[in-house]
Design a protein around this motif. Structure first.
Motif, mmCIF file in Angstrom:
data_model
loop_
_atom_site.group_PDB
_atom_site.id
_atom_site.type_symbol
_atom_site.label_atom_id
_atom_site.label_comp_id
_atom_site.label_asym_id
_atom_site.label_seq_id
_atom_site.Cartn_x
_atom_site.Cartn_y
_atom_site.Cartn_z
ATOM 1 N N THR A 144 -9.484 -1.555 4.534
ATOM 2 C CA THR A 144 -8.243 -0.992 4.472
ATOM 3 C C THR A 144 -7.362 -1.488 3.625
ATOM 4 N N PRO A 173 0.791 -1.441 0.127
ATOM 5 C CA PRO A 173 -0.012 0.179 -0.080
ATOM 6 C C PRO A 173 0.852 1.367 -0.002
ATOM 7 N N GLU A 174 1.831 1.281 0.594
ATOM 8 C CA GLU A 174 2.657 2.393 0.813
ATOM 9 C C GLU A 174 3.490 2.970 -0.577
ATOM 10 N N GLU A 205 -1.653 6.924 -6.454
ATOM 11 C CA GLU A 205 -2.863 7.277 -6.081
ATOM 12 C C GLU A 205 -3.414 7.741 -7.515
ATOM 13 N N SER A 236 -6.237 3.299 -5.381
ATOM 14 C CA SER A 236 -6.168 3.691 -3.893
ATOM 15 C C SER A 236 -5.997 3.022 -2.896
ATOM 16 N N SER A 237 -5.209 3.408 -2.116
ATOM 17 C CA SER A 237 -4.928 2.501 -0.842
ATOM 18 C C SER A 237 -5.542 3.385 0.444
ATOM 19 N N LYS A 238 -6.272 4.588 0.125
ATOM 20 C CA LYS A 238 -6.767 5.309 1.310
ATOM 21 C C LYS A 238 -8.019 5.761 1.082
ATOM 22 N N GLU A 239 -8.798 5.774 -0.154
ATOM 23 C CA GLU A 239 -10.248 6.081 -0.114
ATOM 24 C C GLU A 239 -11.150 5.156 -0.039
ATOM 25 N N LYS A 293 -15.061 -0.121 7.812
ATOM 26 C CA LYS A 293 -14.292 0.462 6.841
ATOM 27 C C LYS A 293 -13.219 -0.569 6.179
ATOM 28 N N GLY A 319 -11.576 0.785 -0.523
ATOM 29 C CA GLY A 319 -11.101 -0.433 -0.237
ATOM 30 C C GLY A 319 -11.518 -1.529 -0.888
ATOM 31 N N THR A 356 -2.600 -7.675 2.063
ATOM 32 C CA THR A 356 -3.132 -6.766 2.784
ATOM 33 C C THR A 356 -4.720 -7.190 3.003
ATOM 34 N N PRO A 385 -6.272 -1.914 -0.535
ATOM 35 C CA PRO A 385 -6.481 -1.054 -1.515
ATOM 36 C C PRO A 385 -7.313 -1.592 -2.639
#
Length: 396
Positions: free
Chosen positions: A342, A39-40, A44, A362-365, A340, A367, A315, A344
């Motif tokens: 987590t 993910p890191e 994006e 996306s790994s943030k918005e 939620k 999932g 993940t 991606p």
């Protein structure tokens, strides 16, 4: 001079290497993603002109979603019980009476989200025996009203067939007409309709997680082609079911045109293309390598193929394990703060002319993206999330 025995051994080794080379190349591509797509490390990417996270706290854990363009609505396949019962990921909560059933929803995406008819659960009637419903892939034949569902029933996975009546916006009703249980439909995952009585259904694995957890994981990570595509003809008596193709972790399936069928080979990080023969058998003709593990597929009128999936399986596995810790020992519920995702999401589009285009990463918005589908005429698309709260609605 080398002996005949040594020459025979060398010849065997050459043949073995030549036979194994495609397998090694395939595993290299898929396994490289485990390190590359942490993910890191993910970019994006968002090519949408507008998008919004909708139906939050109304639907969750939606694995599939199909769009009925003629009527301007989507059918969402969602299962809040997936946190406790997931035959693909190996979640089998022992207190079965506490596992809630999943639901199918009719979502009219052009109506205001706060209107009474924008979102309605489908009511199921005439289901034989105990109603156990844990849906994955769904398909709908509009002309006949036939609704097909891959149902991971607590008593055994099957394909359930319904007749859907959507004449009432607030109370769509699905009447059960038959259940297809067959040895060649072991792990049904996704469906592609050919007519009101014929369809392809994928089996994601040969080794079921409930039978052998380690064996199923080995099948997944070694890329063993235990998954399959079955052709089913409901009009035959008895129902005709036969295996027409194999693929490692056969997942989403979609009919691109009259002669071409696409199948997501999740373990190989590719979408395989097959020629459809006169008897509905399939012969592989090519493959589309993708930079993630593809889940479900959908097609548009223009011949494009939408591919959604999971960039980083470890993940997703971590998310599933975390969900298990959220389960209440008293009543089996999962706290809302755990809803939620987590894990991606990656969505791409493929066309023969342009090849592969990345639409959303996306790994943030949003999932655990499992399906992307689009109403081309209205320019409205949806993304569903396997373990996500709500869905993503987008426009280009």
């Amino acid at each position: 001079m080398p002996s005949v025995r040594i020459l025979s051994q060398l010849a065997f080794a050459v043949v073995l290497i030549a036979w194994s080379l495609p397998w090694f190349q395939g595993r290299k591509h898929a396994l490289t993603l485990l390190a590359k797509n942490k993910p890191e490390n993910l970019p994006e990417i968002n090519t949408f002109s507008s998008y919004s996270h909708k139906l939050i706290n109304k639907v969750r854990n939606c694995e599939d979603g199909i769009i009925i363009e003629e009527d301007g609505f989507a059918i969402l396949s969602c299962d809040s019980g997936r946190d406790l019962w997931n035959t693909v990921m190996g979640t089998f909560y022992p207190q079965r009476s506490l596992i809630p059933n999943g639901k199918l929803w009719v979502y009219r995406y052009e109506e205001a989200d706060d209107s009474e008819s924008s979102l309605a659960p489908i009511e199921f009637v005439d289901y034989p025996g105990d109603f156990s419903f844990h849906p994955l892939g769904v398909e709908y034949h509009r002309k006949t009203g036939t609704l097909l569902v891959c149902n991971h029933h607590l008593a055994g996975s099957r394909v359930d067939v319904f007749t859907l009546d959507v004449s009432s916006k607030n109370t769509p009703v699905a009447k059960h007409t038959r259940t297809v249980l067959h040895p060649l439909i072991r792990t049904p995952n996704s469906i592609a309709l050919l007519s009101g009585t014929e369809f392809y259904v994928t089996n994601d694995h040969y080794i079921r997680r409930r039978d052998s957890p380690l064996g199923a994981l080995a099948e997944t990570y070694l890329g063993i082609p235990g998954g399959s595509v079955a052709y089913v003809n409901l009009a035959a008596e008895p129902v005709e079911v036969r295996t027409v193709a194999r693929a490692p972790f056969a997942n989403g399936v979609a009919v691109l045109n009259e002669s071409t069928v696409a199948v997501a080979a999740t373990s190989s990080a590719e979408v395989r293309l097959f020629d459809r023969l006169a008897d509905n058998s399939l012969v592989q003709t090519g493959a589309i390598l993708v930079p993630f593990l593809p889940d479900n597929l959908s097609t548009n009128k223009d011949g494009s193929l939408l591919i959604a999936g999971h960039p980083h399986p470890p993940t997703l596995d971590k998310l599933v394990k975390h969900r298990r810790t959220c389960i209440s020992e008293e009543d089996g519920t999962v706290a809302q703060e755990c809803w939620k995702s987590t894990s991606p999401t990656w969505v791409s589009r493929w066309t023969a002319e342009k090849g592969l285009e990345n639409l959303y990463v996306s790994s943030k918005e949003f999932g655990s993206g499992a399906t992307a589908a689009k109403d081309a005429d209205r320019n409205v698309g949806i993304i569903t999330g396997l373990y996500e709260n709500g869905i993503l609605v987008w426009k280009e």
